[in-house]
Design an enzyme around this catalytic site. Structure first.
Site, mmCIF file in Angstrom:
data_model
loop_
_atom_site.group_PDB
_atom_site.id
_atom_site.type_symbol
_atom_site.label_atom_id
_atom_site.label_comp_id
_atom_site.label_asym_id
_atom_site.label_seq_id
_atom_site.Cartn_x
_atom_site.Cartn_y
_atom_site.Cartn_z
ATOM 1 C CG ASP A 254 -1.843 1.205 1.249
ATOM 2 O OD1 ASP A 254 -2.029 1.837 0.194
ATOM 3 O OD2 ASP A 254 -2.384 1.508 2.325
ATOM 4 C CE LYS A 261 -0.300 3.331 3.519
ATOM 5 N NZ LYS A 261 -1.067 3.764 4.693
ATOM 6 C CG ASP A 273 -2.455 -2.468 4.154
ATOM 7 O OD1 ASP A 273 -2.901 -2.530 5.319
ATOM 8 O OD2 ASP A 273 -2.905 -1.683 3.304
ATOM 9 C CG ASP A 332 -3.318 5.602 2.771
ATOM 10 O OD1 ASP A 332 -3.067 4.449 2.363
ATOM 11 O OD2 ASP A 332 -2.832 6.074 3.815
ATOM 12 C CD GLU A 334 -5.594 0.721 0.930
ATOM 13 O OE1 GLU A 334 -5.165 -0.240 1.593
ATOM 14 O OE2 GLU A 334 -5.510 1.895 1.338
ATOM 15 N NE ARG A 336 -11.811 2.959 4.919
ATOM 16 C CZ ARG A 336 -11.626 3.880 5.865
ATOM 17 N NH1 ARG A 336 -12.560 4.788 6.092
ATOM 18 N NH2 ARG A 336 -10.534 3.877 6.595
#
Length: 482
Positions: A254, A261, A273, A332, A334, A336
């Site tokens: 991620d 990030k 992640d 970010d 993402e 969900r």
């Protein structure tokens, strides 16, 4: 080779042995001192009287170790103290280069917990080293448990659970260079072939045909295709009419997408992640290895999250598998999005219960740290109570957050059904509230494992890196449903 466990009705003389002594023991029992000279017996008794909890005796041909169980408020906490004692003992075993240890339990029921602590401490990620000196195998290869309360079945059950935890840890510790979405799906398929559950891998074409808009949107900026992996463990004689469905977030790396990030201390940890996907794979592995008579399905949507090419952009509106539209305020957030597609997909199985696992929010980690798991959901109080009890037994403890109706205001959108980002406050809850919109016709519990799934510093038997957290908790909960 991972550490193995075995059961024996007795232990041989002159073997490396640890004796678990009851709390409050002040003098060495004869049964734990048969081959000790009197001066050494007296030495151990003196150490016990002084309050020592771990005593080591080197007899040159073999070693004796004595672990004193601690008096705690509950049986669950007593078991945890023995796991932690196992962690401390492992350091001594490593120094003594012990290849096989007999665990002789003189308490009512302590051997399994001590063995669990030793075995989880003994885990090491083999990695990708080529230097033969740095690839040296550990000396400790076998734990043999002895005690009147034990049996081959009990010891092998723990062994099966540990194999599930080891697998989950391995998957989390693998870097993106060796574990993109396709490789993760292949790893899951291999695990199923070895443990005894079936696997189906949906490729990009099938995902697109299903219109899984969340998974496809997160994948837009990636050079690698997404996968959607379906695991199914359905043994003959399964006791449940409707399956339990486990869903795991599989973001294999991620970057945050266009909402990039920061690095270091954030992006450089993001190989972890997909820890939710690792949990689901580890649980299915443990259930299958132990032949638990329960029908369980695992769903893993997988992709990386990149800022390249036609990447998803803040303010984009996407249509999910369920048909709901989502305004993407932050790329970010993402996890969900891909979980929501899988949760909506789960409806087709008419499940008894759906449990999802995800390293979803920094908010959960900030709220309770690495010491526990945030949970929330729509399942009834009995289910949540049973899950919390399982969490206490395994010391993978749960803290329930509310899903009050008012939190729905946090994800309102002026241009779509919902947004993928809530307010600065209650971030873990607004993420859960987002997922709740995709739940239909079944009870559900969400586990945000962002805090304990990956540790940047060693923590007792959980170690450093991937912990496999929630595998033992979920197995304990499910086996009691069989």
């Amino acid at each position: 080779m991972p550490l193995s466990l075995a059961y024996s009705a007795d232990f041989p003389s002159f073997a490396d042995t640890v004796f678990i002594l009851p709390a409050g023991t002040l003098e060495l029992p004869i049964s734990a001192a048969a081959d000790l000279p009197q001066p050494i017996r007296q030495y151990v008794s003196d150490q016990l009287a002084a309050g020592e909890k771990l005593i080591c005796v080197n007899q040159y041909t073999h070693h004796h170790y004595y672990v004193v169980a601690e008096e705690k408020k509950t049986a669950d906490l007593q078991a945890e103290s023995l796991r932690r004692a196992g962690h401390k003992l492992h350091a001594q075993l490593k120094a003594d280069k012990v290849p096989e240890l007999f665990i002789n339990d003189l308490t009512p029921n302590g051997a399994l917990a001590l063995a669990e602590g030793i075995a989880l401490t003994a885990y090491q990620f083999e990695g990708y080293k080529t230097d033969e000196k740095s690839k040296k195998q550990p000396d400790l290869q076998l734990l043999t448990l002895v005690g009147p309360e034990l049996s081959t079945e009990k010891v092998q059950e723990l062994n099966g659970v540990l194999q599930g935890v080891y697998l989950a840890r391995n998957l989390v510790n693998m870097p993106y260079s060796h574990l993109n979405a396709t490789q993760l799906a292949n790893q899951i398929e291999a695990a199923g072939a070895e443990a005894g559950f079936n696997t189906e891998i949906l490729d990009f074409v099938r995902i697109e045909a299903l219109r899984m808009g969340g998974l496809l949107a997160v994948n837009q900026g990636s050079p690698e295709p997404p996968t959607f992996t379906i695991m199914e463990y359905k043994p003959e004689g399964a006791t449940n009419a409707k399956p339990y469905v486990l869903v795991g977030k599989g973001v294999v790396f991620d970057t945050g997408g266009l909402s990039l990030k920061p690095t270091p201390n954030s992006m450089d940890l993001m190989k972890c992640d997909m820890a939710g996907a690792a949990v689901v794979t580890g649980v299915l592995t443990a259930l299958a290895k132990n032949k638990v008579p329960l029908h369980v399905i695992g769903l893993v949507p997988a992709t990386d999250n990149r800022p390249g090419g036609p990447a998803l952009a803040p303010s984009d509106v996407i249509t999910m598998y369920s048909g709901l539209t989502v305004e993407v305020l932050n790329t970010d957030a993402e996890g969900r999005l891909i979980l929501a597609d899988a949760l909506a997909f789960a409806k087709k199985y008419d499940p008894e219960l759906v449990l999802d696992y995800a390293t979803l929010t920094g908010s959960a980690a900030r709220a309770i740290g690495i010491e526990g798991i945030v949970c929330m959901g729509t399942a009834d109080e009995q289910v949540l109570t049973e899950l919390k009890q399982a969490g206490n037994r395994t010391h993978e403890r749960l803290v329930e957050f509310p899903l009050w109706d008012e939190y729905a205001d946090h994800i309102k959108s002026s241009v779509a059904d919902i947004t993928n980002l809530g307010k600065a406050e209650a971030g873990a809850i607004s993420a859960g509230k987002f997922l709740e919109r995709f739940i239909e016709g079944y009870p559900w519990v969400h586990f945000d494992i962002a805090g304990p799934a990956f540790l940047t510093a060693p923590d007792s038997y959980r170690g450093k890196g991937g912990t496999g957290t929630a595998v033992r908790l979920t197995y304990d909960f499910l086996k009691r449903k069989a």
